[in-house]
Scaffold this active site. Structure first.
Site, short mmCIF file in Angstrom:
data_model
loop_
_atom_site.label_atom_id
_atom_site.label_comp_id
_atom_site.label_asym_id
_atom_site.label_seq_id
_atom_site.Cartn_x
_atom_site.Cartn_y
_atom_site.Cartn_z
N ARG A 1 -13.97 -5.15 2.66
CA ARG A 1 -12.91 -4.84 3.62
C ARG A 1 -13.29 -5.11 5.07
NH1 ARG A 1 -8.31 -4.09 4.17
NH2 ARG A 1 -8.10 -1.95 4.88
N GLU B 1 -4.70 -7.50 4.63
CA GLU B 1 -3.87 -6.38 5.12
C GLU B 1 -3.08 -6.87 6.34
OE1 GLU B 1 -6.11 -3.10 6.77
OE2 GLU B 1 -4.58 -1.67 6.17
N ARG C 1 0.85 -1.19 0.00
CA ARG C 1 0.00 0.00 0.00
C ARG C 1 0.89 1.23 0.00
NH1 ARG C 1 -4.16 2.19 4.65
NH2 ARG C 1 -2.30 3.29 5.34
N HIS D 1 -9.23 6.86 2.31
CA HIS D 1 -9.70 7.16 3.67
C HIS D 1 -10.89 8.11 3.70
CE1 HIS D 1 -8.49 6.61 8.00
NE2 HIS D 1 -8.26 5.44 7.46
N TYR E 1 -3.08 11.38 6.67
CA TYR E 1 -3.32 9.99 7.05
C TYR E 1 -2.34 9.04 6.34
CZ TYR E 1 -5.01 5.29 6.73
OH TYR E 1 -5.04 3.93 6.77
N ASP F 1 -5.17 3.93 -0.16
CA ASP F 1 -6.33 4.16 0.70
C ASP F 1 -6.72 5.63 0.64
OD1 ASP F 1 -8.25 4.17 2.68
OD2 ASP F 1 -7.06 3.03 4.13
N TRP G 1 -12.00 12.01 8.18
CA TRP G 1 -10.61 11.57 8.39
C TRP G 1 -10.41 10.20 7.80
CZ3 TRP G 1 -8.06 7.63 11.15
CH2 TRP G 1 -6.64 7.76 11.16
N GLU H 1 -14.14 -1.22 5.87
CA GLU H 1 -13.51 -1.40 7.18
C GLU H 1 -14.33 -0.78 8.31
OE1 GLU H 1 -9.75 0.63 6.24
OE2 GLU H 1 -10.22 2.05 7.82
N GLU I 1 -8.99 2.16 -2.09
CA GLU I 1 -9.80 1.84 -0.91
C GLU I 1 -10.53 3.08 -0.38
OE1 GLU I 1 -7.36 0.05 2.05
OE2 GLU I 1 -8.67 0.63 3.70
O1 EZ4 Z 1 -7.37 4.13 9.81
O2 EZ4 Z 1 -7.64 1.02 11.49
O3 EZ4 Z 1 -6.74 0.50 5.90
N1 EZ4 Z 1 -6.51 0.78 7.03
C1 EZ4 Z 1 -6.97 1.85 7.66
C2 EZ4 Z 1 -6.61 1.97 9.13
C3 EZ4 Z 1 -7.63 2.77 9.92
C4 EZ4 Z 1 -7.60 2.41 11.37
C5 EZ4 Z 1 -8.78 3.04 12.11
O4 EZ4 Z 1 -9.04 2.38 13.29
O5 EZ4 Z 1 -7.63 2.68 7.08
O6 EZ4 Z 1 -5.33 2.50 9.28
CO CO Z 2 -8.38 1.78 5.24
#
Ligand code: EZ4
Ligand code: CO
Length: 427
Positions: A308, A364, A166, A237, A178, A235, A427, A287, A261
């Protein structure tokens, strides 16, 4: 069966259980590198099962849900009755779904599977149908504040054996982003391990236009440095609108991502229709989801390519297995969430499920710190880029109370984002 059971005046199938009755249910909290919540069930015969109940940043809510509302219901139940217990906990609460409830149910479910597999004398994956493959392709998290740091981090991950990576980077003009390690030179780990133990959430900043301009240039550089073979993931996010996500997906097509992602906050499942119309970049979501209903439109309309969900946050093995079976009918594969806030118990559960299902995609794997590995002693292995849950009966994880006691709970929030003008952003 007692007369009380026969007349239906009790919901606890106790008296027939004998040695497999749940005699003890302990909610354990420890913070070796970050906070973990573990449910430990012990049968009358002394067989122990573990389940992960960690909800990052909201840990004590699950402790309370378990301690105050679930544990009293478990004592005396037959540990063998996994399906019945799952349905009972889900339906009898009246209030359905939600991360706290589903993490608590997951912990019970996984602990019961651990017990059942130990009683069978088999690793858990055998009870789920046996191995469908030899090992589990895993991806690690590389990151860098600039390209040289990122390349260094990718090289370090490849040296550790990772065959899929990743990629997250800083964005010019944004201070903290992030997924980017604060000090990549110390090993390239980004995550909150040790977790950020601040009294208030750390504030990060965000600018989607700057991000959208920058990320394609990063993938172009990574592809020209590392070639076309290496599977690369990214990701988003949850930061983009559907049309922004569509643009990023299109812009990244030349770099052949394994997946993009969480491109949008996908509680609006319909938003993915728009993204999907515009791009062939594979999409991975889930997730933060906690039931099959969160995936209903995404799966039925084939709007994603990877599910996920985490065992820990999606109601356990019983529930996530069904989501994967549903997804399999649409050629959608698994990509179980595996950050460090999933405890080694939750990771082990994921690996047993990964090994058994047909539609495994990738796992992951962020790797826990040494203190966490000392607290939870696991048998799973990572060799040459592939994970395996091991062949000990059950999950293959032991919880060391003495080590755990050295690390008391500490308040730790996830960070959050503000835009340049101060507006709170996802976030
Ligand atoms: O930010 O697990 O793909 N992984 C992620 C993680 C999340 C954290 C949040 O609890 O996006 O790093
Ligand atoms: Co993620």
């Amino acid at each position: 069966m007692s007369s009380a059971d026969q007349t239906g005046s009790t919901t606890t199938p106790t008296s027939s259980a004998g040695g497999t009755a749940i005699a003890r249910a302990e909610v354990l909290v420890t913070s070796p590198d970050r906070n973990f919540v573990t449910l430990r069930l012990t049968t009358a015969d002394g067989v122990v099962g573990l389940g992960d109940a960690t909800l990052n940043g909201r840990e004590l809510s699950v402790v309370s849900y378990l301690q105050d509302h679930v544990v009293p219901l478990l004592i005396g139940r037959d540990a063998h009755r996994i399906e019945d217990t799952w349905q009972f906990l889900y339906r009898s609460a009246y209030w359905r779904r939600g991360p706290v409830t589903m993490a608590a149910i997951a912990a019970v479910d996984v602990a019961l599977w651990d017990i059942k597999a130990k009683l069978a004398g088999m690793p858990l994956y055998q009870l789920l149908g046996g191995a469908s493959r030899n090992g589990l392709l895993a991806y690690g998290h590389a990151s860098g504040r600039d390209l040289p740091e990122l390349f260094d981090s990718i090289r370090k991950h490849r040296e550790q054996g990772f065959r899929a990576i990743r990629v997250q980077t800083s964005v010019p003009g944004i201070d903290s982003v992030y997924g980017v390690a604060a000090q990549p030179s110390t090993g390239g780990r980004y995550d909150y391990e040790p977790a950020q133990r601040t009294a208030l959430p750390a504030e990060e900043d965000w600018d989607t236009r700057a991000y959208l301009r920058h990320i394609p240039t990063v993938f172009e550089a990574v592809r020209s440095e590392f070639g076309p073979e290496l599977p690369l993931l990214h990701d988003g996010h949850h930061r983009m609108t559907p049309i922004q996500a569509a643009r990023l997906g299109k812009d990244l097509e030349p770099y052949d991502l394994f997946w993009l992602e969480d491109c949008t906050p996908a509680e609006n499942q319909e938003a993915l229709r728009l993204v999907r119309q515009h791009t062939t970049t594979p999409l991975a979501i889930g997730e933060v989801f906690n039931t099959v209903w969160d995936y209903q439109t995404l799966v039925r309309e084939q709007l994603i390519d990877y599910v996920r969900g985490a065992v820990t946050h999606t109601g356990g093995i019983t529930a996530l297995r069904r989501i994967f079976d549903f997804a399999a009918q649409y050629q959608i594969k698994s990509g179980i969430h595996g950050p460090t806030d999933i405890s080694p118990v939750g990771m082990a559960a994921a690996l047993h499920l990964d090994l058994a299902i047909h539609n495994f995609g990738i796992q992951e794997y962020m790797q826990h710190g040494a203190r966490t590995d000392e607290t939870f002693r696991s048998t799973f292995t990572f060799v040459d880029g592939f994970l395996h849950p091991g062949d000990e009966p059950g999950l293959g994880v032991l919880y060391d109370d003495d080590v755990a006691a050295r690390y008391p709970y500490q308040q730790a929030y996830l960070p959050f984002n503000r835009l340049k003008d101060g507006t709170v952003h996802d976030w």
